[in-house]
Design an enzyme around this catalytic site. Sequence first.
Site, short mmCIF file in Angstrom:
data_model
loop_
_atom_site.label_atom_id
_atom_site.label_comp_id
_atom_site.label_asym_id
_atom_site.label_seq_id
_atom_site.Cartn_x
_atom_site.Cartn_y
_atom_site.Cartn_z
N LEU A 140 7.74 99.08 33.25
CA LEU A 140 8.19 99.88 34.38
C LEU A 140 7.73 99.29 35.71
O LEU A 140 6.58 98.82 35.83
CB LEU A 140 7.63 101.30 34.24
CG LEU A 140 7.93 102.27 35.37
CD1 LEU A 140 9.36 102.76 35.26
CD2 LEU A 140 6.96 103.43 35.34
N HIS A 141 8.60 99.30 36.70
CA HIS A 141 8.23 98.90 38.05
C HIS A 141 9.21 99.55 39.03
O HIS A 141 10.38 99.68 38.75
CB HIS A 141 8.22 97.38 38.22
CG HIS A 141 9.49 96.70 37.79
ND1 HIS A 141 9.83 96.51 36.46
CD2 HIS A 141 10.49 96.15 38.51
CE1 HIS A 141 10.98 95.88 36.37
NE2 HIS A 141 11.42 95.65 37.61
N GLN A 142 8.66 100.01 40.14
CA GLN A 142 9.47 100.65 41.18
C GLN A 142 9.62 99.72 42.37
O GLN A 142 8.62 99.21 42.89
CB GLN A 142 8.83 101.96 41.63
CG GLN A 142 9.61 102.64 42.75
CD GLN A 142 9.15 104.04 42.98
OE1 GLN A 142 9.72 104.96 42.45
NE2 GLN A 142 8.11 104.20 43.78
#
Length: 182
Positions: A140-142
């Site tokens: 996950l990465h924003q």
Amino acid sequence: MTSEPEQQTGVGEPDAFQRLWTPHRMAYIKGEGKPTGPAPDDGCPFCQIPKMDDESGLIVRRGEAVYAVLNLYPYNGGHLMVVPYRHVADYTDLDPAETLELGEFTKRAMTALRKASGAQGFNIGMNQGHVAGAGIAAHLHQHLVPRWGGDTNFMPVVGHTRVLPQLLAETRAMVADAWPSD
């Protein structure tokens, strides 16, 4: 009767196009450095980056559960990501502390980018899964992409090329220096 546009028949023949070469992007296009599988030890760059020093890893700030890092292949200058240290693929996999810190880091990153670069707006989001456009779906990465009036011009729209005004190392230092106090 209208005539068909003339086809380009050879390399180097004049065709009225200007070209801006970005050979460093070929690593991204070829998928070099992408994980070979979904596990952390399958070459996940988001698991490797925290093991580096901040300058080498382009890390802007480290927290307890997440870190902020510049995107190696940015859409705009200052494009960074907030990434949990823990190798999870889906937003719903975050625990409450990770969710809270991811949100706090997002707010601080916006503050830092406004101070450092005068960003007038942001695109913020996560691509969940390969079908949604995630380049590295297993971790996950924003994304936080700073925006300015007029930053979408003919270069990315017609030329399919991004113009970045400074080296990533300089951008990292500028945003890290502007990061608000904890």
